[in-house]
Design a protein around this motif. Structure first.
Motif, mmCIF file in Angstrom:
data_model
loop_
_atom_site.group_PDB
_atom_site.id
_atom_site.type_symbol
_atom_site.label_atom_id
_atom_site.label_comp_id
_atom_site.label_asym_id
_atom_site.label_seq_id
_atom_site.Cartn_x
_atom_site.Cartn_y
_atom_site.Cartn_z
ATOM 1 N N PHE A 119 0.892 -1.112 -0.125
ATOM 2 C CA PHE A 119 -0.078 -0.053 -0.101
ATOM 3 C C PHE A 119 0.834 1.187 -0.099
ATOM 4 O O PHE A 119 2.025 1.203 0.394
ATOM 5 C CB PHE A 119 -0.864 0.114 1.146
ATOM 6 N N TRP A 129 -4.449 0.702 -1.992
ATOM 7 C CA TRP A 129 -3.983 -0.943 -2.062
ATOM 8 C C TRP A 129 -3.695 -1.183 -3.179
ATOM 9 O O TRP A 129 -4.243 -0.631 -4.379
ATOM 10 C CB TRP A 129 -4.992 -1.581 -1.285
ATOM 11 N N TRP A 170 -3.501 -7.885 4.742
ATOM 12 C CA TRP A 170 -2.163 -7.384 4.401
ATOM 13 C C TRP A 170 -1.184 -7.763 5.337
ATOM 14 O O TRP A 170 -0.085 -8.223 5.020
ATOM 15 C CB TRP A 170 -2.137 -5.822 3.965
#
Length: 361
Positions: A119, A129, A170
């Protein structure tokens, strides 16, 4: 083993040879597309002809074997094929690749059907993102029903409730890449610890020497973090677990990882200091506890100085003499008498004088 087999390249040189940008090369290493080995610790000579340190071993900065670079360059689709495998796209381009509206793609990403790989923050401090383009094609082949027609009611309900699993996915992905890159149990524990806030970490790791050791082994922050303080604060919040069940999972994982690390070797601490189990440990080179704080005084792994953290007579690579077997305890604050105590003493003295006066009369 020939000298050509043991020759390694610095990451910058390897990226140039592979025709990758810096961020592309870092992603290729994280994804395991480019194999690396740990270099020698600065100041520690390596015997001529000796093989490089295996991945995950304790050592210096990672390097890329020359043979690995030649292997990748020999591929028939080099360099376009390697560059395509590390190509990342944002929401708009990802939606175009899947032939869906950006709003639909965002809903699928927010509900955890697609995991971002990195990101960045734009000029408005909004989180952007990025996704692997290669994974989008696999998703289209695996879940074609989610790309057409009305989304399932479960997904729509989760979106209406404000669910957003992109930060958590993530973090989970990054942790998996960090754990796969090393076999050192303390480095693995440090990777898990990096996902917990200071309060959560202190509750799991109550030994200050172990917390300091984990902090020294903390993985480097993600590349591309903004420089401004406000934007950097937003980005750093994304690196720490915030969901209660996610925090609980990492706390349990860290406790198990610490048990494995302690069985491998104790965290550095002064000789005579209490270990995690409350027993005295032998002379293990490490920090001293000064005024309630851990002071490393520039000590590196194995008692070696770390660049920029100080040195001592004897030069780099020379072990520092062991400290005396004493445990420096934090100073205990002295209790000061307050205003109430002084008023009580005055009242007692005044009462005594009144009694003496009455007796005389």
């Amino acid at each position: 083993m020939t000298e050509e087999d043991t020759r390694t390249l610095a990451p910058t040189r390897a990226a140039q040879e592979l025709e990758l940008r810096r961020d592309e090369f870092q992603l290729a290493v994280q994804l395991g597309l480019v194999r690396t080995v740990q270099g020698a610790v600065p100041g520690t000579p390596r015997a001529p002809g000796a093989a490089p340190v295996a991945p995950g071993a304790r050592g210096g900065r990672p390097r890329v074997p020359q043979a690995e670079v030649e292997r990748l360059k020999a591929a028939p689709d080099f360099p376009a094929g390697l560059r395509e495998r590390v190509r990342t796209v944002g929401t708009t381009e990802a939606a175009e690749l899947l032939a869906v509206p950006p709003e639909r793609f965002t809903k699928l990403a927010r509900t955890g059907h697609l995991s971002p790989v990195r990101f960045y923050l734009n000029r408005y401090r909004a989180v952007v993102w990025l996704y692997l383009a290669a994974e989008l094609g696999e998703f289209a082949l695996t879940y074609p029903a989610l790309l057409t027609g009305r989304l399932p009611g479960e997904i729509r309900e989760r979106v209406d409730e404000g669910e957003d699993r992109r930060p958590r996915n993530w973090r989970a992905r990054r942790l998996g890449l960090l754990l796969r890159a090393t076999e050192d149990p303390w480095v693995r524990a440090a990777a898990i610890a990096s996902l917990l806030g200071p309060v959560q970490l202190a509750e799991v790791v109550d030994d200050p020497y172990e917390r300091t050791h984990l902090d020294r082994l903390r993985p480097e922050p993600p590349s591309g973090l903004p420089e401004s303080a406000a934007s950097r604060e937003i980005a750093e919040r994304l690196t720490v677990a915030d969901d209660p069940d996610e925090i609980l999972w990492h706390r349990m994982s860290l406790a198990l990882a610490l048990d494995e690390a302690r069985s491998d070797r104790p965290a550095p601490r002064p000789e005579g200091a209490l270990g995690a189990a409350g027993s005295l440990v032998g002379p293990v080179e490490g920090p001293a506890l000064v005024d309630g704080r851990v002071d490393w005084q520039g000590a590196g792994p194995g008692g070696r100085p770390v660049d920029g953290l100080g040195s001592w007579p004897g030069g780099a690579g020379v072990a520092r003499p062991a400290r005396p077997a004493t445990l420096v305890r934090p100073p205990v604050p002295r209790t000061r008498r307050g205003l109430l105590d002084r008023l009580r003493r005055r009242r007692t003295a005044a009462g005594g004088e009144a009694e003496v006066t009455a007796d005389r009369s």
